[in-house]
Motif scaffolding. Structure first.
Motif, PDB file in Angstrom:
ATOM      1  N   ASP A 103       6.896  19.181   4.896  1.00  0.00           N
ATOM      2  CA  ASP A 103       5.739  18.369   5.858  1.00  0.00           C
ATOM      3  C   ASP A 103       4.184  20.058   5.279  1.00  0.00           C
ATOM      4  OD1 ASP A 103       3.886  17.526   7.022  1.00  0.00           O
ATOM      5  OD2 ASP A 103       5.277  17.571   8.628  1.00  0.00           O
ATOM      6  N   GLY A 104       3.781  19.857   4.649  1.00  0.00           N
ATOM      7  CA  GLY A 104       2.850  20.987   4.547  1.00  0.00           C
ATOM      8  C   GLY A 104       2.761  21.965   4.309  1.00  0.00           C
ATOM      9  N   GLU A 105       4.554  22.479   4.145  1.00  0.00           N
ATOM     10  CA  GLU A 105       5.087  24.594   3.279  1.00  0.00           C
ATOM     11  C   GLU A 105       4.123  24.057   2.360  1.00  0.00           C
ATOM     12  OE1 GLU A 105       9.295  23.772   4.289  1.00  0.00           O
ATOM     13  OE2 GLU A 105       8.886  22.338   5.372  1.00  0.00           O
TER      14      GLU A 105
ATOM     15  N   LEU B  65       2.959  15.608   2.000  1.00  0.00           N
ATOM     16  CA  LEU B  65       4.133  15.514   2.437  1.00  0.00           C
ATOM     17  C   LEU B  65       5.124  14.990   2.168  1.00  0.00           C
ATOM     18  CD1 LEU B  65       6.392  15.280   5.170  1.00  0.00           C
ATOM     19  CD2 LEU B  65       5.335  12.870   5.179  1.00  0.00           C
ATOM     20  N   CYS B  66       6.336  15.302   1.597  1.00  0.00           N
ATOM     21  CA  CYS B  66       7.084  15.367   0.350  1.00  0.00           C
ATOM     22  C   CYS B  66       8.844  14.732   0.873  1.00  0.00           C
ATOM     23  CB  CYS B  66       8.098  16.654  -0.420  1.00  0.00           C
ATOM     24  SG  CYS B  66       8.412  15.919  -2.055  1.00  0.00           S
TER      25      CYS B  66
ATOM     26  N   SER C  48       6.594  12.700  -3.406  1.00  0.00           N
ATOM     27  CA  SER C  48       5.664  13.545  -1.945  1.00  0.00           C
ATOM     28  C   SER C  48       3.582  12.256  -2.662  1.00  0.00           C
ATOM     29  CB  SER C  48       4.776  14.643  -2.912  1.00  0.00           C
ATOM     30  OG  SER C  48       6.165  15.766  -3.110  1.00  0.00           O
ATOM     31  N   GLY C  49       3.095  12.833  -1.504  1.00  0.00           N
ATOM     32  CA  GLY C  49       1.933  11.879  -1.386  1.00  0.00           C
ATOM     33  C   GLY C  49       1.107  12.229  -0.230  1.00  0.00           C
ATOM     34  N   PRO C  50       0.137  12.582   0.159  1.00  0.00           N
ATOM     35  CA  PRO C  50      -0.680  12.061   1.248  1.00  0.00           C
ATOM     36  C   PRO C  50       0.326  12.233   2.457  1.00  0.00           C
ATOM     37  CG  PRO C  50      -2.221  10.725  -0.482  1.00  0.00           C
ATOM     38  CD  PRO C  50      -0.470  11.057  -0.530  1.00  0.00           C
ATOM     39  N   ALA C  51      -0.045  13.272   3.441  1.00  0.00           N
ATOM     40  CA  ALA C  51       1.151  13.434   4.719  1.00  0.00           C
ATOM     41  C   ALA C  51       1.040  12.340   5.557  1.00  0.00           C
ATOM     42  CB  ALA C  51       0.306  15.146   5.332  1.00  0.00           C
TER      43      ALA C  51
ATOM     44  N   MET D  62       2.374   9.610   4.289  1.00  0.00           N
ATOM     45  CA  MET D  62       4.243   8.996   3.842  1.00  0.00           C
ATOM     46  C   MET D  62       4.465   8.967   5.420  1.00  0.00           C
ATOM     47  SD  MET D  62       4.791  10.074   0.234  1.00  0.00           S
ATOM     48  CE  MET D  62       6.039  10.642   0.387  1.00  0.00           C
ATOM     49  N   ARG D  63       3.510   9.881   6.636  1.00  0.00           N
ATOM     50  CA  ARG D  63       4.880  10.004   7.778  1.00  0.00           C
ATOM     51  C   ARG D  63       5.434   8.864   8.167  1.00  0.00           C
ATOM     52  NH1 ARG D  63       1.437  13.176   9.230  1.00  0.00           N
ATOM     53  NH2 ARG D  63       3.440  15.321   8.863  1.00  0.00           N
ATOM     54  N   ALA D  64       3.190   7.321   7.869  1.00  0.00           N
ATOM     55  CA  ALA D  64       3.981   5.912   8.035  1.00  0.00           C
ATOM     56  C   ALA D  64       4.731   5.689   8.026  1.00  0.00           C
ATOM     57  CB  ALA D  64       2.318   5.850   7.924  1.00  0.00           C
ATOM     58  N   ARG D  65       5.470   5.632   6.408  1.00  0.00           N
ATOM     59  CA  ARG D  65       6.984   4.929   5.748  1.00  0.00           C
ATOM     60  C   ARG D  65       7.628   5.652   5.377  1.00  0.00           C
ATOM     61  NH1 ARG D  65       3.494   2.583   0.939  1.00  0.00           N
ATOM     62  NH2 ARG D  65       5.256   0.924   0.677  1.00  0.00           N
TER      63      ARG D  65
END
Length: 108
Positions: free
Chosen positions: A54-56, A62-63, A80-83, A86-89
């Motif tokens: 998560d942004g590390e 986010l991956c 991986s994709g935009p946090a 990705m977080r929403a799904r």
């Protein structure tokens, strides 16, 4: 992210040996840089069965990853994709990765 998931496939003793000379270099403000924090994250990864970055590694990214056992060389499948997106799904993505792992293993 893939590396975290692959690391949990090793025993703790092997992981300790493999990471003994590794410097945990800060790439973003969220990068794990202490051995104890990494150990906690790997334990969480092992319990969940999938890894998250998560942004590390890259700010705003986010991956999610799952290990692909029985492939000869250590392997993982990740997305991986935009946090925010990705977080929403998250549940949908992790479930899809796990299903792909099962199909690749022939356990469909």
């Amino acid at each position: 992210c893939r590396g975290k998931r692959l690391d949990t496939c090793n025993s703790k003793e092997r992981r300790t040996r493999l990471l003994a000379d590794v410097t945990l270099e800060r790439l973003t403000t969220r990068t794990i840089t202490s051995r104890s924090a990494l150990d906690r994250e790997l334990a969480s990864t092992e319990r969940r069965g999938w890894a998250v970055d998560d942004g590390e590694t890259e700010a705003g990214a986010l991956c999610f990853a799952v290990a692909l056992p029985g492939r000869g060389a250590p392997s993982a499948l990740s997305l991986s994709g935009p946090a925010e997106r990705m977080r929403a799904r998250q549940t949908e993505i992790v479930d899809a990765l796990a299903a792909a792992r099962e199909r690749l293993a022939g356990n469909e």
